[in-house]
Design a protein around this motif. Structure first.
Motif, PDB file in Angstrom:
ATOM      1  N   ASP A   3     -13.177  16.918   5.677  1.00  0.00           N
ATOM      2  CA  ASP A   3     -13.397  16.234   6.940  1.00  0.00           C
ATOM      3  C   ASP A   3     -12.458  15.043   7.026  1.00  0.00           C
ATOM      4  O   ASP A   3     -12.812  13.919   6.705  1.00  0.00           O
ATOM      5  CB  ASP A   3     -14.863  15.782   7.029  1.00  0.00           C
ATOM      6  CG  ASP A   3     -15.198  15.204   8.386  1.00  0.00           C
ATOM      7  OD1 ASP A   3     -14.480  15.524   9.358  1.00  0.00           O
ATOM      8  OD2 ASP A   3     -16.165  14.437   8.476  1.00  0.00           O
ATOM      9  N   GLY A   4     -11.224  15.291   7.428  1.00  0.00           N
ATOM     10  CA  GLY A   4     -10.240  14.229   7.499  1.00  0.00           C
ATOM     11  C   GLY A   4      -8.995  14.696   8.216  1.00  0.00           C
ATOM     12  O   GLY A   4      -9.045  15.586   9.062  1.00  0.00           O
ATOM     13  N   ALA A  18      -0.426  28.511   8.574  1.00  0.00           N
ATOM     14  CA  ALA A  18      -1.511  29.119   9.341  1.00  0.00           C
ATOM     15  C   ALA A  18      -2.511  28.013   9.591  1.00  0.00           C
ATOM     16  O   ALA A  18      -3.055  27.428   8.655  1.00  0.00           O
ATOM     17  CB  ALA A  18      -2.143  30.264   8.556  1.00  0.00           C
ATOM     18  N   TYR A  19      -2.733  27.707  10.867  1.00  0.00           N
ATOM     19  CA  TYR A  19      -3.600  26.606  11.266  1.00  0.00           C
ATOM     20  C   TYR A  19      -4.546  27.136  12.334  1.00  0.00           C
ATOM     21  O   TYR A  19      -4.159  27.312  13.490  1.00  0.00           O
ATOM     22  CB  TYR A  19      -2.751  25.453  11.792  1.00  0.00           C
ATOM     23  CG  TYR A  19      -3.521  24.238  12.237  1.00  0.00           C
ATOM     24  CD1 TYR A  19      -4.250  23.497  11.321  1.00  0.00           C
ATOM     25  CD2 TYR A  19      -3.505  23.826  13.558  1.00  0.00           C
ATOM     26  CE1 TYR A  19      -4.949  22.362  11.720  1.00  0.00           C
ATOM     27  CE2 TYR A  19      -4.195  22.689  13.968  1.00  0.00           C
ATOM     28  CZ  TYR A  19      -4.917  21.969  13.044  1.00  0.00           C
ATOM     29  OH  TYR A  19      -5.611  20.849  13.437  1.00  0.00           O
ATOM     30  N   GLY A  20      -5.771  27.447  11.921  1.00  0.00           N
ATOM     31  CA  GLY A  20      -6.684  28.108  12.849  1.00  0.00           C
ATOM     32  C   GLY A  20      -6.096  29.448  13.241  1.00  0.00           C
ATOM     33  O   GLY A  20      -5.723  30.251  12.381  1.00  0.00           O
ATOM     34  N   SER A  35      -5.738  18.231  11.792  1.00  0.00           N
ATOM     35  CA  SER A  35      -7.111  17.963  11.378  1.00  0.00           C
ATOM     36  C   SER A  35      -7.405  18.869  10.197  1.00  0.00           C
ATOM     37  O   SER A  35      -7.253  20.087  10.284  1.00  0.00           O
ATOM     38  CB  SER A  35      -8.084  18.267  12.514  1.00  0.00           C
ATOM     39  OG  SER A  35      -9.411  18.258  12.027  1.00  0.00           O
ATOM     40  N   ALA A  36      -7.828  18.288   9.099  1.00  0.00           N
ATOM     41  CA  ALA A  36      -8.101  19.074   7.899  1.00  0.00           C
ATOM     42  C   ALA A  36      -9.388  19.880   8.020  1.00  0.00           C
ATOM     43  O   ALA A  36      -9.672  20.728   7.184  1.00  0.00           O
ATOM     44  CB  ALA A  36      -8.151  18.160   6.677  1.00  0.00           C
ATOM     45  N   VAL A  37     -10.155  19.647   9.080  1.00  0.00           N
ATOM     46  CA  VAL A  37     -11.383  20.405   9.310  1.00  0.00           C
ATOM     47  C   VAL A  37     -11.056  21.851   9.688  1.00  0.00           C
ATOM     48  O   VAL A  37     -11.775  22.774   9.328  1.00  0.00           O
ATOM     49  CB  VAL A  37     -12.224  19.731  10.428  1.00  0.00           C
ATOM     50  CG1 VAL A  37     -13.432  20.565  10.783  1.00  0.00           C
ATOM     51  CG2 VAL A  37     -12.643  18.345   9.995  1.00  0.00           C
ATOM     52  N   ILE A  38      -9.950  22.041  10.405  1.00  0.00           N
ATOM     53  CA  ILE A  38      -9.535  23.384  10.817  1.00  0.00           C
ATOM     54  C   ILE A  38      -8.904  24.085   9.618  1.00  0.00           C
ATOM     55  O   ILE A  38      -8.020  23.525   8.962  1.00  0.00           O
ATOM     56  CB  ILE A  38      -8.553  23.302  11.994  1.00  0.00           C
ATOM     57  CG1 ILE A  38      -9.266  22.670  13.196  1.00  0.00           C
ATOM     58  CG2 ILE A  38      -8.002  24.679  12.348  1.00  0.00           C
ATOM     59  CD1 ILE A  38      -8.374  22.370  14.362  1.00  0.00           C
ATOM     60  N   LEU A  53       5.522  17.743   1.007  1.00  0.00           N
ATOM     61  CA  LEU A  53       4.750  16.528   0.753  1.00  0.00           C
ATOM     62  C   LEU A  53       3.516  16.588   1.637  1.00  0.00           C
ATOM     63  O   LEU A  53       3.619  16.778   2.852  1.00  0.00           O
ATOM     64  CB  LEU A  53       5.584  15.293   1.090  1.00  0.00           C
ATOM     65  CG  LEU A  53       4.868  13.948   0.988  1.00  0.00           C
ATOM     66  CD1 LEU A  53       4.475  13.660  -0.454  1.00  0.00           C
ATOM     67  CD2 LEU A  53       5.746  12.854   1.556  1.00  0.00           C
ATOM     68  N   SER A  54       2.352  16.431   1.034  1.00  0.00           N
ATOM     69  CA  SER A  54       1.090  16.482   1.759  1.00  0.00           C
ATOM     70  C   SER A  54       0.354  15.169   1.551  1.00  0.00           C
ATOM     71  O   SER A  54       0.115  14.751   0.417  1.00  0.00           O
ATOM     72  CB  SER A  54       0.233  17.648   1.238  1.00  0.00           C
ATOM     73  OG  SER A  54      -1.036  17.638   1.841  1.00  0.00           O
ATOM     74  N   VAL A  55       0.005  14.516   2.657  1.00  0.00           N
ATOM     75  CA  VAL A  55      -0.747  13.268   2.608  1.00  0.00           C
ATOM     76  C   VAL A  55      -2.052  13.495   3.345  1.00  0.00           C
ATOM     77  O   VAL A  55      -2.050  13.883   4.517  1.00  0.00           O
ATOM     78  CB  VAL A  55       0.041  12.108   3.258  1.00  0.00           C
ATOM     79  CG1 VAL A  55      -0.771  10.823   3.219  1.00  0.00           C
ATOM     80  CG2 VAL A  55       1.387  11.935   2.583  1.00  0.00           C
ATOM     81  N   SER A  56      -3.163  13.265   2.658  1.00  0.00           N
ATOM     82  CA  SER A  56      -4.488  13.515   3.238  1.00  0.00           C
ATOM     83  C   SER A  56      -5.310  12.242   3.272  1.00  0.00           C
ATOM     84  O   SER A  56      -5.151  11.368   2.421  1.00  0.00           O
ATOM     85  CB  SER A  56      -5.248  14.547   2.395  1.00  0.00           C
ATOM     86  OG  SER A  56      -4.546  15.757   2.333  1.00  0.00           O
TER      87      SER A  56
END
Length: 75
Positions: A3-4, A18-20, A35-38, A53-56
Motif C-alpha cells: 500500500d504505497g 505489466a501494470y494492471g 501505485s504499488a497497490v495495483i 532502479l526502484s524506489v518505494s
C-alpha cells in the motif's frame, strides 16, 4: 505489492512493465510513477538483462517534507 507508491527508472536494457491491464515497454532513461497497490511485474525484453532502479514508499498517516538545503522531518 504494498500500500504505497513506486518509481521505476530503467538504467540499462529494456523491460516490459505489466501494470494492471496495461503493458508498457520501457528503455534506458524511461521512468514511471505508479501505485504499488495495483499488481505490477517487470520482465527484461529479448532474453537480455536490464538494470532498473526502484524506489518505494509505504503509505503512512503523516508525510515528510524535504526542502532544498534542509533535512527532511516527519514520521
Amino acid at each position: 505489492h504494498h500500500d504505497g507508491e513506486r518509481v521505476l527508472l530503467v538504467l540499462d536494457g529494456s523491460v516490459r512493465l505489466a501494470y494492471g491491464d496495461e503493458r508498457i515497454v520501457l528503455g534506458p532513461g524511461d521512468s514511471v510513477y505508479l501505485s504499488a497497490v495495483i499488481p505490477h511485474t517487470l520482465q527484461p525484453l529479448d532474453k537480455g538483462t536490464a538494470r532498473v532502479l526502484s524506489v518505494s514508499s509505504e503509505r503512512t498517516g503523516s508525510a515528510a517534507r524535504a526542502e532544498p538545503g534542509r533535512r527532511a522531518r516527519g514520521g
